[in-house]
Design an enzyme around this catalytic site. Structure first.
Site, PDB file in Angstrom:
ATOM      1  N   ASN A  11      70.391  47.628  19.484  1.00 50.36           N
ATOM      2  CA  ASN A  11      69.447  47.231  18.438  1.00 50.36           C
ATOM      3  C   ASN A  11      68.706  48.464  17.968  1.00 50.36           C
ATOM      4  O   ASN A  11      68.421  49.358  18.759  1.00 50.36           O
ATOM      5  CB  ASN A  11      68.449  46.225  19.036  1.00 50.36           C
ATOM      6  N   GLY A  70      69.835  45.501   4.726  1.00 49.56           N
ATOM      7  CA  GLY A  70      71.064  46.156   5.186  1.00 49.56           C
ATOM      8  C   GLY A  70      71.164  47.636   4.900  1.00 49.56           C
ATOM      9  O   GLY A  70      72.262  48.173   4.782  1.00 49.56           O
ATOM     10  N   HIS A 125      65.116  49.494  16.428  1.00 50.84           N
ATOM     11  CA  HIS A 125      63.775  48.907  16.328  1.00 50.84           C
ATOM     12  C   HIS A 125      62.803  49.975  15.806  1.00 50.84           C
ATOM     13  O   HIS A 125      62.798  51.099  16.305  1.00 50.84           O
ATOM     14  CB  HIS A 125      63.323  48.422  17.715  1.00 50.84           C
ATOM     15  N   LEU A 181      62.956  40.767  24.750  1.00 44.94           N
ATOM     16  CA  LEU A 181      62.889  41.177  23.352  1.00 44.94           C
ATOM     17  C   LEU A 181      62.486  42.648  23.220  1.00 44.94           C
ATOM     18  O   LEU A 181      61.422  43.047  23.695  1.00 44.94           O
ATOM     19  CB  LEU A 181      61.877  40.293  22.594  1.00 44.94           C
ATOM     20  N   ASP A 182      63.346  43.437  22.587  1.00 46.43           N
ATOM     21  CA  ASP A 182      63.113  44.872  22.357  1.00 46.43           C
ATOM     22  C   ASP A 182      62.813  45.602  23.671  1.00 46.43           C
ATOM     23  O   ASP A 182      62.127  46.631  23.664  1.00 46.43           O
ATOM     24  CB  ASP A 182      61.967  45.095  21.346  1.00 46.43           C
ATOM     25  N   THR A 228      68.919  43.446  26.000  1.00 48.25           N
ATOM     26  CA  THR A 228      68.875  42.595  27.195  1.00 48.25           C
ATOM     27  C   THR A 228      68.102  41.339  26.792  1.00 48.25           C
ATOM     28  O   THR A 228      67.585  41.272  25.671  1.00 48.25           O
ATOM     29  CB  THR A 228      68.141  43.300  28.361  1.00 48.25           C
ATOM     30  N   MET A 236      67.073  39.183  12.457  1.00 49.52           N
ATOM     31  CA  MET A 236      65.740  38.667  12.759  1.00 49.52           C
ATOM     32  C   MET A 236      65.756  37.459  13.686  1.00 49.52           C
ATOM     33  O   MET A 236      64.984  36.518  13.496  1.00 49.52           O
ATOM     34  CB  MET A 236      65.010  38.327  11.460  1.00 49.52           C
ATOM     35  N   ARG A 237      66.650  37.473  14.643  1.00 53.55           N
ATOM     36  CA  ARG A 237      66.711  36.368  15.591  1.00 53.55           C
ATOM     37  C   ARG A 237      66.816  36.897  17.007  1.00 53.55           C
ATOM     38  O   ARG A 237      67.450  37.921  17.224  1.00 53.55           O
ATOM     39  CB  ARG A 237      67.959  35.516  15.344  1.00 53.55           C
ATOM     40  N   SER A 241      63.578  53.416  17.723  1.00 54.70           N
ATOM     41  CA  SER A 241      64.344  53.476  18.974  1.00 54.70           C
ATOM     42  C   SER A 241      65.669  52.747  18.806  1.00 54.70           C
ATOM     43  O   SER A 241      65.721  51.707  18.138  1.00 54.70           O
ATOM     44  CB  SER A 241      63.576  52.771  20.111  1.00 54.70           C
ATOM     45  N   GLN A 278      64.852  58.052   8.223  1.00 52.74           N
ATOM     46  CA  GLN A 278      64.975  58.644   9.564  1.00 52.74           C
ATOM     47  C   GLN A 278      65.642  57.664  10.524  1.00 52.74           C
ATOM     48  O   GLN A 278      66.377  58.058  11.425  1.00 52.74           O
ATOM     49  CB  GLN A 278      63.590  59.045  10.082  1.00 52.74           C
TER      50      GLN A 278
HETATM   51  C1  GRF Z   1      64.741  48.279  10.098  1.00 50.68           C
HETATM   52  O1  GRF Z   1      63.440  48.779  10.000  1.00 50.68           O
HETATM   53  C2  GRF Z   1      65.145  48.093  11.541  1.00 50.68           C
HETATM   54  O2  GRF Z   1      64.614  49.068  12.382  1.00 50.68           O
HETATM   55  C3  GRF Z   1      64.529  46.761  11.854  1.00 50.68           C
HETATM   56  O3  GRF Z   1      64.720  45.995  10.700  1.00 50.68           O
HETATM   57  C4  GRF Z   1      64.817  46.866   9.568  1.00 50.68           C
HETATM   58  C5  GRF Z   1      66.116  46.571   8.908  1.00 50.68           C
HETATM   59  O4  GRF Z   1      66.258  47.278   7.703  1.00 50.68           O
HETATM   60  N1  GRF Z   1      65.090  46.192  13.060  1.00 50.68           N
HETATM   61  P1  GRF Z   1      67.624  47.241   6.934  1.00 50.68           P
HETATM   62  O5  GRF Z   1      67.981  45.760   6.731  1.00 50.68           O
HETATM   63  O6  GRF Z   1      68.663  47.949   7.754  1.00 50.68           O
HETATM   64  O7  GRF Z   1      67.384  47.924   5.614  1.00 50.68           O
END
Ligand code: GRF
Length: 219
Positions: free
Chosen positions: A114, A20, A116, A151-152, A148, A97-98, A143, A180
């Site tokens: 999202n 988080g 990513h 996925l990604d 949609t 993660m789903r 990004s 970043q």
């Molecule tokens: C991040 O790298 C995000 O881009 C990816 O999952 C990670 C989540 O990190 N989708 P956090 O839980 O916000 O520290």
């Protein structure tokens, strides 16, 4: 002509599965100058660290264990009933993660983004840092895109480029990218908070005009 500018803070919900840190970055920014209200942090596991951080900051939290539901549809129905009840105008997937079903994604289309950790369309899915290194890339990044059913694969709003350095490992790259990512996410969410971004017919519009390419920011 009267121009009405919304001064309301954008109501934002975050979905996550773990640490988080992106959620924490939004919480901190909201306490400073990002005009959003975090209306909920929702996870698919009760032990997601991000929930603790959110609760400490006074954000409403809830977790939904998929194993407690008969199927994916009823899990998502419960989760998104809570999101809906939070009054969220924008839902941010930050380390959730789903893969959401097409039905849910379609219902929230244009209001679901999202973050990513790659320069999409390169490296959708997992292990992005290692894959960027294996592919011999000279730069990596992150990004923010609309979600949609692919996925990604949804329309990209904003990307951040990070040069890969000699000797980088997946870990060093991930470590350098994370702060970043926080910058990127805050910048993207600000555009929504300023009511500048919309998804129209699956194209990103900025200030009422289609975006020809993702907005780029440098590390
Ligand atoms: C991040 O790298 C995000 O881009 C990816 O999952 C990670 C989540 O990190 N989708 P956090 O839980 O916000 O520290």
């Amino acid at each position: 002509m009267r121009v009405s500018v919304s001064t309301e803070r954008l109501r934002v919900a975050v979905l996550l599965s773990g640490r988080g840190s992106n959620l924490a970055a939004l919480i901190d920014a909201a306490a400073r100058d990002l005009p959003i209200e975090l209306v909920g942090a929702f996870a698919d596991r009760a032990d997601a660290l991000g929930l603790t951080r959110a609760a400490e900051a006074g954000v409403t939290t809830a977790s939904f264990d998929p194993r407690a539901y008969a199927d994916k549809a009823s899990f998502e129905a419960a989760l998104f009933a809570a999101v809906e009840a939070s009054g969220a105008e924008l839902v941010v997937l930050a380390g959730f993660m789903r893969v959401l079903s097409a039905a849910t994604v379609d219902r929230w289309r244009g209001r679901l983004i999202n973050i990513h950790p790659s320069l999409l369309p390169k490296f959708p899915g997992l292990h992005t840092h290692a894959r960027a290194l294996e592919a011999g890339e000279s730069e990596h990044g992150a990004s923010v895109h609309f979600v949609t059913p692919v996925l990604d694969g949804g329309p990209i709003l904003m990307q951040l480029n990070l040069p890969i350095q000699a000797g980088d490992t997946a870990d060093s790259l991930a470590q350098r990218l994370l702060p970043q990512e926080h910058r990127l996410l805050k910048a993207a969410v600000r555009m929504f908070a300023d009511r500048r971004v919309r998804l129209v017919n699956d194209r990103v519009e900025l200030d009422g005009k289609p975006l020809s390419m993702p907005i780029q920011i440098q590390a």
